[in-house]
Design a protein around this motif. Structure first.
Motif, PDB file in Angstrom:
ATOM      1  N   THR A  55      -8.450  -2.420  -4.091  1.00 50.15           N
ATOM      2  CA  THR A  55      -9.930  -2.094  -4.776  1.00 50.15           C
ATOM      3  C   THR A  55     -10.093  -0.814  -3.612  1.00 50.15           C
ATOM      4  OG1 THR A  55     -10.937  -4.068  -4.710  1.00 50.15           O
ATOM      5  CG2 THR A  55     -12.456  -2.553  -4.332  1.00 50.15           C
ATOM      6  N   ALA A  56     -10.696   0.843  -4.256  1.00 50.75           N
ATOM      7  CA  ALA A  56     -10.518   1.613  -3.479  1.00 50.75           C
ATOM      8  C   ALA A  56     -11.985   1.781  -3.199  1.00 50.75           C
ATOM      9  CB  ALA A  56     -10.062   2.402  -4.866  1.00 50.75           C
ATOM     10  N   GLY A  57     -11.869   2.682  -2.465  1.00 56.06           N
ATOM     11  CA  GLY A  57     -13.473   3.806  -1.912  1.00 56.06           C
ATOM     12  C   GLY A  57     -13.922   4.246  -1.991  1.00 56.06           C
ATOM     13  N   VAL A  58     -13.698   5.453  -1.709  1.00 51.68           N
ATOM     14  CA  VAL A  58     -14.359   6.747  -2.474  1.00 51.68           C
ATOM     15  C   VAL A  58     -13.494   7.522  -2.892  1.00 51.68           C
ATOM     16  CG1 VAL A  58     -17.117   6.267  -1.762  1.00 51.68           C
ATOM     17  CG2 VAL A  58     -15.436   7.917  -0.789  1.00 51.68           C
ATOM     18  N   ASP A  59     -12.452   7.729  -1.669  1.00 54.13           N
ATOM     19  CA  ASP A  59     -11.158   8.500  -2.552  1.00 54.13           C
ATOM     20  C   ASP A  59     -10.493   7.925  -3.080  1.00 54.13           C
ATOM     21  OD1 ASP A  59     -10.725   6.438  -1.088  1.00 54.13           O
ATOM     22  OD2 ASP A  59      -8.996   8.241   0.113  1.00 54.13           O
ATOM     23  N   TRP A  60     -10.763   7.079  -4.059  1.00 50.86           N
ATOM     24  CA  TRP A  60      -9.910   6.130  -5.307  1.00 50.86           C
ATOM     25  C   TRP A  60      -8.716   5.712  -5.151  1.00 50.86           C
ATOM     26  CZ3 TRP A  60     -13.143   3.674  -8.248  1.00 50.86           C
ATOM     27  CH2 TRP A  60     -13.994   5.048  -8.481  1.00 50.86           C
ATOM     28  N   GLN A  61      -8.554   5.366  -3.602  1.00 50.66           N
ATOM     29  CA  GLN A  61      -7.538   5.166  -3.352  1.00 50.66           C
ATOM     30  C   GLN A  61      -7.032   4.058  -2.760  1.00 50.66           C
ATOM     31  OE1 GLN A  61      -5.875   8.005  -0.050  1.00 50.66           O
ATOM     32  NE2 GLN A  61      -4.667   9.010  -0.899  1.00 50.66           N
ATOM     33  N   THR A  62      -5.966   2.976  -2.937  1.00 53.05           N
ATOM     34  CA  THR A  62      -5.654   1.997  -2.918  1.00 53.05           C
ATOM     35  C   THR A  62      -4.118   1.741  -1.890  1.00 53.05           C
ATOM     36  OG1 THR A  62      -4.185   1.421  -4.467  1.00 53.05           O
ATOM     37  CG2 THR A  62      -6.277   1.088  -5.326  1.00 53.05           C
ATOM     38  N   ALA A  63      -4.186   0.484  -1.415  1.00 55.48           N
ATOM     39  CA  ALA A  63      -2.966   0.570  -0.213  1.00 55.48           C
ATOM     40  C   ALA A  63      -2.080   0.803  -1.408  1.00 55.48           C
ATOM     41  CB  ALA A  63      -3.114  -0.678   0.051  1.00 55.48           C
ATOM     42  N   HIS A  64      -1.893  -0.106  -2.490  1.00 53.66           N
ATOM     43  CA  HIS A  64      -0.554   0.148  -3.500  1.00 53.66           C
ATOM     44  C   HIS A  64      -0.139   1.851  -3.717  1.00 53.66           C
ATOM     45  CE1 HIS A  64       2.217  -0.306  -6.890  1.00 53.66           C
ATOM     46  NE2 HIS A  64       1.946   0.863  -7.308  1.00 53.66           N
ATOM     47  N   SER A  65      -1.218   2.591  -3.793  1.00 56.34           N
ATOM     48  CA  SER A  65      -1.131   4.014  -4.074  1.00 56.34           C
ATOM     49  C   SER A  65      -0.734   4.769  -3.239  1.00 56.34           C
ATOM     50  CB  SER A  65      -2.156   4.583  -4.621  1.00 56.34           C
ATOM     51  OG  SER A  65      -3.613   4.493  -3.781  1.00 56.34           O
ATOM     52  N   ILE A  66      -0.643   4.308  -2.124  1.00 61.79           N
ATOM     53  CA  ILE A  66      -0.349   4.988  -0.589  1.00 61.79           C
ATOM     54  C   ILE A  66       0.982   4.758  -0.649  1.00 61.79           C
ATOM     55  CG2 ILE A  66      -0.527   4.923   1.732  1.00 61.79           C
ATOM     56  CD1 ILE A  66      -3.709   4.672   1.576  1.00 61.79           C
ATOM     57  N   GLU A  67       1.263   3.693  -0.602  1.00 59.28           N
ATOM     58  CA  GLU A  67       2.844   3.268  -0.455  1.00 59.28           C
ATOM     59  C   GLU A  67       3.267   4.070  -1.168  1.00 59.28           C
ATOM     60  OE1 GLU A  67       2.415  -1.310   0.988  1.00 59.28           O
ATOM     61  OE2 GLU A  67       1.763  -0.434  -1.355  1.00 59.28           O
ATOM     62  N   ALA A  68       2.432   4.176  -2.896  1.00 59.37           N
ATOM     63  CA  ALA A  68       3.511   5.159  -3.766  1.00 59.37           C
ATOM     64  C   ALA A  68       3.397   6.533  -3.334  1.00 59.37           C
ATOM     65  CB  ALA A  68       2.772   4.864  -5.152  1.00 59.37           C
ATOM     66  N   SER A  69       2.915   6.999  -2.375  1.00 63.35           N
ATOM     67  CA  SER A  69       2.784   8.597  -2.362  1.00 63.35           C
ATOM     68  C   SER A  69       3.768   9.064  -2.205  1.00 63.35           C
ATOM     69  CB  SER A  69       1.613   8.717  -1.936  1.00 63.35           C
ATOM     70  OG  SER A  69       1.987   7.805  -0.282  1.00 63.35           O
ATOM     71  N   ALA A  70       4.119  10.529  -1.656  1.00 70.28           N
ATOM     72  CA  ALA A  70       5.430  11.018  -1.062  1.00 70.28           C
ATOM     73  C   ALA A  70       5.618  10.555  -0.109  1.00 70.28           C
ATOM     74  CB  ALA A  70       4.744  12.602  -1.823  1.00 70.28           C
ATOM     75  N   ALA A  71       4.510  11.153   0.440  1.00 67.83           N
ATOM     76  CA  ALA A  71       4.298  10.880   2.818  1.00 67.83           C
ATOM     77  C   ALA A  71       4.757   9.427   2.659  1.00 67.83           C
ATOM     78  CB  ALA A  71       2.997  11.317   2.668  1.00 67.83           C
ATOM     79  N   GLY A  72       4.293   7.973   1.850  1.00 63.67           N
ATOM     80  CA  GLY A  72       4.424   7.001   2.190  1.00 63.67           C
ATOM     81  C   GLY A  72       3.669   6.907   3.592  1.00 63.67           C
ATOM     82  N   VAL A  73       3.419   4.851   3.398  1.00 65.00           N
ATOM     83  CA  VAL A  73       2.512   4.519   4.942  1.00 65.00           C
ATOM     84  C   VAL A  73       3.143   4.986   5.957  1.00 65.00           C
ATOM     85  CG1 VAL A  73       2.258   2.597   5.715  1.00 65.00           C
ATOM     86  CG2 VAL A  73       2.533   2.421   3.515  1.00 65.00           C
ATOM     87  N   VAL A  74       4.004   5.583   6.179  1.00 59.80           N
ATOM     88  CA  VAL A  74       4.401   5.805   7.068  1.00 59.80           C
ATOM     89  C   VAL A  74       3.568   7.959   7.917  1.00 59.80           C
ATOM     90  CG1 VAL A  74       5.949   7.342   9.237  1.00 59.80           C
ATOM     91  CG2 VAL A  74       6.986   4.774   8.080  1.00 59.80           C
TER      92      VAL A  74
END
Length: 479
Positions: free
Chosen positions: A64-83
């Motif tokens: 479930t996303a907050g006001v920025d509409w980011q989820t844990a999955h979208s962070i993992e899939a992003s270019a910068a990743g979790v790190v």
């Protein structure tokens, strides 16, 4: 070690956090007046942030996303990743540039028909809140009293229920059933921070806690409302802050108990017409068990109201009442009442699943077996029903629930049969019986058998009293 290395070796991060938490807890237990003044670096420590991310990621709410509409999955899939995400969060926290954003408000239906306000923070805010909790929890756990059970490590709802049973069987026969109106929405920020300052002297940590309290709320219409009171229900830090505030209630009743030095003194006090009180609290739900008269239990209305008023809180008059144990009352989903033992003239304190909880699970079963679900495969329906009913029966397996489980078995079977007859109206019942039922008349399809609630064994929960250990190797002080 840096964040990337710790993400690859989570057990190393967990061990480092546990070692530091153990030290904080030990120091807090050893000196009840100590104020910790160098905690901010721990909040931004790579191991604490990695552990915080792990807890956020493993929670179902990570989808479930907050006001920025980011989820844990979208962070993992992003270019910068979790790190990259955690390094950015750490840099902002260390530079004291981290600013919490408003929570996204959702209205969740309650069993009473009313709506509960749920505040959903962003993933970044959740990670920092989780890191703060990892630092603050072992410190305040040293002060929390055994009468508090909600949202505390190693403590369960069943511990609170067993404490009530234990007290009710020992002359505490009147129950002040308290309900705090909109507790998470109305806690006074100044009063809460004053209680936090009793243990925390680090202004950077206090500023961060205050920032989360003042972050604001974004409602469904897109309007941002300021937060002048309360701690949003849904935040990771909120239950700990609520316990810090409501510990004022715990301390008051502990002080009343300590006025009588031993059981003999308490017995003499009751013989002279006095009363003794024991509080059992689970977050903002609580009961006060009274060994005395109904009038003495009724006098708690004003007493409790005076304790919680400085916190900005008030009792809900429509839900607060005094009952006798023979009449019974509902607490944490259980019905607690003195009843006659079947086949004898002896009376004992029994716990049952409360009627409203049974109604709730029946509604969930009915929703899964409605006409709108006829296009779903039967094995998927059976799995879904099993998930609902298995969790419900496991929660109540320590109560006198065998009759309820048998009834739920019948209701579950009936709802599946109704669903199948709607789906196969033309072939008829003989086809359904031959296709989907075994010789025991219990539904099964594609190797998936419907969960049978009557197979859950009933056994009494072991009463632990004040001997509930903490995760940090020491036991809490007894009162």
């Amino acid at each position: 070690m840096n964040i990337g290395d710790l993400l690859a070796r989570p057990l190393v991060a967990e061990r480092r956090v546990l070692e530091m938490q153990t030290k904080l807890h030990r120091w807090s237990v050893a000196d009840a007046g100590r104020r910790f003044d160098d905690l901010f670096n721990l909040v931004a420590d790579p191991a604490f942030l990695v552990m915080a991310w792990t807890r956020v990621r493993e929670n179902k709410g990570s989808r479930t996303a907050g006001v920025d509409w980011q989820t844990a999955h979208s962070i993992e899939a992003s270019a910068a990743g979790v790190v990259g995400f955690l390094e950015q969060v750490r840099a902002q926290v260390k530079a004291r540039a981290f600013v919490p954003v408003p929570v996204r408000q959702r209205m969740i239906p309650k069993a009473s028909g009313k709506l509960r306000k749920l505040g959903i923070p962003t993933i970044a805010d959740r990670v920092v809140q989780a890191s703060l909790k990892l630092v603050l929890e072992p410190i305040f756990e040293a002060d929390f009293l055994p009468c508090s059970y909600g949202f505390r490590p190693e403590r369960r709802c069943q511990d609170a229920i067993e404490e009530i049973r234990y007290l009710a069987a020992r002359s505490y026969e009147w129950v002040f059933e308290g309900d705090i109106a909109a507790c998470f929405d109305e806690i006074d920020h100044a009063a809460l921070l004053d209680r936090v300052r009793r243990r925390i002297a680090d202004r950077r940590v206090l500023t961060l806690v205050k920032a989360f309290l003042k972050a604001g709320v974004l409602n469904a219409l897109g309007h941002v409302r300021g937060s002048h009171a309360g701690t949003p229900q849904g935040g990771i830090l909120s239950p700990l802050l609520a316990n810090i505030a409501l510990s004022a209630l715990d301390e008051h009743f502990a002080e009343l108990w300590q006025r009588h030095r031993n059981p003999t003194a308490r017995k003499d006090h009751r013989r002279r017409g006095g009363a003794t009180y024991r509080l059992v609290r689970y977050a903002d739900d609580f009961v006060v068990m009274v060994s005395g008269t109904r009038e003495q239990a009724m006098s708690l209305w004003d007493e409790v109201a005076a304790i919680i008023a400085p916190l900005g809180l008030r009792l809900a008059p429509e839900k607060t009442r005094v009952v006798g144990i023979n009449e019974g009352f509902d607490f944490l989903g259980f019905r607690i009442r003195r009843d006659r033992q079947r086949g004898s003239d002896r009376y004992f304190i029994y716990t049952y699943p409360a009627r409203n909880t049974l109604t709730s699970v029946k509604a969930k079963i009915k929703a899964v077996t409605q006409t709108q679900t006829l296009d779903r495969p039967l094995d998927e329906i059976l799995k879904h029903l099993g998930t609902i009913v298995r969790g419900w029966t496991l929660y109540f397996r320590h109560s006198s629930a065998s009759v309820t489980f048998a009834y739920l078995r019948y209701y579950l079977w009936k709802r599946v049969v109704v669903w199948l007859r709607r789906r196969h109206a033309k072939p008829g019942w003989k086809y359904i019986r031959r296709q989907y039922f075994n010789q025991d008349w219990w539904p099964e399809w594609n190797g998936i058998r419907l969960f049978d609630p009557s197979t859950v064994k009933i056994h009494r929960y072991r009463y632990r009293g004040t001997k509930i250990p903490t995760p940090w190797g020491t036991r809490p002080a007894t009162t």
